[in-house]
Design a protein around this motif. Structure first.
Motif, short mmCIF file in Angstrom:
data_model
loop_
_atom_site.label_atom_id
_atom_site.label_comp_id
_atom_site.label_asym_id
_atom_site.label_seq_id
_atom_site.Cartn_x
_atom_site.Cartn_y
_atom_site.Cartn_z
N VAL A 148 1.45 6.49 -6.80
CA VAL A 148 1.55 5.25 -7.44
C VAL A 148 2.57 4.00 -7.72
CG1 VAL A 148 3.28 5.04 -10.36
CG2 VAL A 148 0.80 6.03 -10.09
N ARG A 151 2.57 2.62 -3.83
CA ARG A 151 1.44 1.45 -4.08
C ARG A 151 2.40 0.41 -4.85
NH1 ARG A 151 -2.44 -1.44 -2.46
NH2 ARG A 151 -2.48 -3.48 -3.13
N HIS A 245 -8.52 10.48 -12.84
CA HIS A 245 -8.46 10.23 -11.33
C HIS A 245 -8.52 9.39 -10.24
CE1 HIS A 245 -11.86 13.27 -12.73
NE2 HIS A 245 -11.11 14.23 -11.39
N PRO A 246 -7.67 9.58 -9.73
CA PRO A 246 -6.47 8.13 -9.01
C PRO A 246 -7.29 7.36 -8.23
CG PRO A 246 -5.72 10.05 -7.98
CD PRO A 246 -6.70 11.16 -9.14
N HIS A 247 -8.79 7.96 -8.31
CA HIS A 247 -9.69 6.59 -7.46
C HIS A 247 -10.43 5.86 -9.01
CE1 HIS A 247 -12.26 10.12 -8.20
NE2 HIS A 247 -11.16 10.74 -7.78
N GLN A 248 -9.88 5.79 -10.13
CA GLN A 248 -11.20 5.12 -11.10
C GLN A 248 -10.34 4.52 -11.78
OE1 GLN A 248 -14.36 6.25 -10.81
NE2 GLN A 248 -13.91 7.15 -9.59
N ARG A 249 -8.20 4.25 -11.19
CA ARG A 249 -8.01 3.06 -11.76
C ARG A 249 -7.67 1.89 -10.68
NH1 ARG A 249 -6.00 0.10 -16.31
NH2 ARG A 249 -4.01 0.20 -16.05
N ARG A 250 -8.38 1.21 -11.29
CA ARG A 250 -7.64 -0.47 -10.19
C ARG A 250 -6.83 -0.91 -9.61
NH1 ARG A 250 -12.33 0.33 -7.02
NH2 ARG A 250 -11.27 -1.50 -6.44
N ASP A 251 -5.55 -0.58 -11.41
CA ASP A 251 -4.21 -1.22 -10.40
C ASP A 251 -3.66 0.49 -10.86
OD1 ASP A 251 -2.03 -1.83 -10.55
OD2 ASP A 251 -2.22 -3.44 -11.71
N ILE A 252 -3.38 1.26 -9.70
CA ILE A 252 -2.60 2.09 -10.39
C ILE A 252 -1.10 1.99 -10.90
CG2 ILE A 252 -3.60 4.26 -9.18
CD1 ILE A 252 -1.84 4.45 -7.00
N THR A 253 -1.04 0.70 -10.24
CA THR A 253 1.00 0.77 -10.93
C THR A 253 1.13 -0.28 -12.54
OG1 THR A 253 0.49 -2.24 -10.66
CG2 THR A 253 1.20 -0.46 -8.46
N TYR B 63 -5.34 1.93 0.09
CA TYR B 63 -4.78 1.50 -1.02
C TYR B 63 -2.93 2.04 -1.42
CZ TYR B 63 -4.53 0.48 -5.92
OH TYR B 63 -3.39 -0.22 -7.20
N LEU B 84 -5.49 7.33 -0.63
CA LEU B 84 -6.82 6.65 -1.45
C LEU B 84 -6.97 5.38 -1.26
CD1 LEU B 84 -5.62 5.51 -5.45
CD2 LEU B 84 -7.45 7.20 -4.93
N ARG B 92 -13.46 3.63 -4.63
CA ARG B 92 -11.90 4.29 -3.50
C ARG B 92 -12.53 5.75 -3.78
NH1 ARG B 92 -7.72 1.09 -7.07
NH2 ARG B 92 -7.57 -0.81 -5.58
N ILE B 103 0.04 1.71 3.44
CA ILE B 103 -1.09 0.46 3.25
C ILE B 103 -1.20 -0.04 3.67
CG2 ILE B 103 -1.40 -0.57 0.69
CD1 ILE B 103 1.03 1.94 -0.36
#
Lengths: 383, 138
Positions: A148, A151, A245-253, B63, B84, B92, B103
């Motif tokens: 996070v 990004r 899981h981090p790959h399942q969140r489109r905008d991790i910020t 990403y 990621l 992803r 990135i």
């Protein structure tokens, strides 16, 4: 006074606790909080606990001699106790209980519960985590917060200096709190010079591991009439979670605080401009930055700059992390209960050298849980 | 070949069977065309249950990525980098990326056999090195 209030709060022993067990720490905090509330232990009929092992509320109920008419051990991570305030209000409103006791304690520093073997125990082979996460070797939870952070830096230009200023802000408050775990002076340069642990996250971007716990009594204004301290009103709450899981969140910020904050603001009928003090959940330096943005205190991406400009420090326009926060005050695995305790003390004007002056009228508390997954927000007032 | 008996998850079995053959597959919705990972018994975009598996070239963009400096497992001595990666199809994946990955970098997926019959291990190499990946798998 609103219909629901916090009638008592207390910490358990903190820091490095060698002369108490986790249940005895909770018992001490519970008795102190109930004493503030002017409510007898035997009047507690709602029990809200987590992380005490199998059937935690059942075990704690026996220890405390409480047979509740409502129990809740929802696992919402470190933000659980902020969320439990809302759960308690709902249970009270539904007539399931009248006096809710929210409690937590952990001796994870002394018992070394966060050793690598504990945190990194292999997940079941059929789990999504074992199949799609664990093979990459991302440490939990820091690796998720590091992804996070990286990004956020890429997308918004947040700098390592701005992140370090979050730790420095917490330390400036901690230096005013005799109970804080870390109280020595801290500079941005110190944080930048500390060992790099994961991605952009360095040692002093991380909370320490301590022992500690606390208790909160939530009840009706009617039941709080005998309280020895002024009850604090609960004006609004909200909660949500977004992913595991981090790959399942489109905008991790962006965090679940967007939703939980909106719910809490709407219930309270206020906006961020009405908040006098802010208690964010600073397990890592990135999290208060995300919370500032997601709760509307600044534009998305401007949270780091807001910290670097000193607006959250003692004397700043939005005092935050006033206990010293998870980064400097205490962080026994779950920090949420301490956010509420500190907000209540500030609203009562009893925070000693760190008391925000003039005494704040409205506090916003935001808990984070899981892997930057869960958010709970409450609005507390002293009018 | 990997013994899929250890997966114990019927929903993902086809993913790992393809991986054992060096292929990266995503679940694709026949109704709306949405691609998803990890697999589910329904489409996250439209709720259809008409789902198929589609092989992808494994090309994607980083990403987010971090370098891990603390020891996590005996077989992964730090420092190492994890990213990621967003596949061009949308889903992803979390997997090893080159040490100097940043990135926005373009990368390509590669499978390597797991030790002792364990599941294949996914990693991402700089895009353009797909030919190398094929050699590693064979």
């Amino acid at each position: 006074m609103p219909e629901f209030c916090i009638a008592g709060v207390a910490e358990s022993p903190l820091g490095h606790v060698t002369d108490q067990s986790e249940p005895s720490m909770i018992a001490l905090a519970a008795m102190a909080a109930l004493d503030e509330a002017g409510i007898a232990r035997t009047e507690v009929d709602g029990l809200f606990v987590n992380y005490l092992g199998e059937e935690g509320s059942v075990q704690l109920g026996e220890y405390l001699g409480i047979e509740p008419s409502h129990a809740d051990s929802s696992d919402l991570g470190g933000g659980s106790w902020v969320g439990f305030i809302g759960h308690a209000m709902a249970a009270i409103a539904a007539g399931q209980c009248e006096v809710a006791l929210l409690a937590y304690a952990s001796r994870q520093r002394t018992l070394r519960k966060r050793s690598r073997a504990h945190v990194l125990a292999p997940p079941p082979p059929e789990s999504i985590t074992a199949q799609f996460d664990q093979p990459a070797g991302v440490p939990v939870p820091i690796g998720h917060f590091a992804l996070v952070t990286a990004r956020h830096m890429y997308e918004y230009g947040t700098t390592e200096e701005q992140l370090a200023s979050v730790a420095v802000t917490g330390r400036e408050w901690a230096r005013l709190n005799p109970k804080a775990w870390r109280r020595d002076p801290l500079t941005v340069a110190d944080v930048l010079a500390s060992d790099r642990i994961c991605g952009p996250i360095k040692k002093l971007d991380c909370c320490p591991i301590t022992d500690g716990g606390g208790a909160i009594v939530v009840t009706t204004a009617e039941r709080a009439r005998a309280a020895k301290r002024p009850p604090v009103g609960i004006r609004g709450w909200g909660e949500s979670h977004t992913h595991w899981h981090p790959h399942q969140r489109r905008d991790i910020t962006s965090t679940a605080a967007v939703r939980s904050g909106r719910q809490a603001y709407e219930m309270a009928g206020i906006g961020p401009e009405d908040v006098d003090i802010f208690q964010p959940y600073d397990a890592f330096t990135i999290t208060p930055i995300l919370q500032l943005e997601d709760l509307g205190f600044c534009e998305k991406g401007a949270g780091g700059e807001m910290f670097a400009q000193g607006h959250l420090r003692p004397g700043g326009k939005l005092p935050a992390m006033t206990s010293g926060g998870g980064l400097s005050y205490t962080h026994p695995g779950a920090f949420g209960i301490f956010l509420v305790i500190e907000a209540v003390r500030q609203l009562r004007g009893e925070a000693g050298d760190r008391q925000v002056n003039p005494a704040p009228k409205t506090a916003l508390v935001n808990g984070i849980g899981g892997l930057c997954s869960y958010s709970s927000t409450v609005v507390l007032t002293n009018d | 070949m990997t013994d899929n008996d250890d997966i114990l998850d019927p929903t993902t079995a086809a993913f790992w069977t393809a991986a054992a053959d060096g292929k990266l597959v995503v679940q694709r919705c026949a109704a709306c065309g949405h691609s998803q990972l990890y697999p589910r018994p329904f489409c996250l975009a439209c709720d259809s249950t008409d789902l198929t598996w589609a092989e992808t070239p494994g090309l994607g963009t980083v990403y987010s990525c971090v370098t891990v400096h603390l020891p996590v497992r005996a077989d992964l001595p730090p420092p190492y980098s994890v990213g990621l990666v967003e596949l061009d199809e949308g889903p992803r994946l979390l997997a090893a990326v080159p040490d100097d990955a940043a990135i926005g970098d373009r990368v390509a997926a590669r499978w390597q056999p797991g030790d002792g019959g364990a599941r294949p291990v996914l990693s991402f190499a700089p895009a353009g090195s797909l030919a190398d990946a094929a050699e590693v798998v064979s």
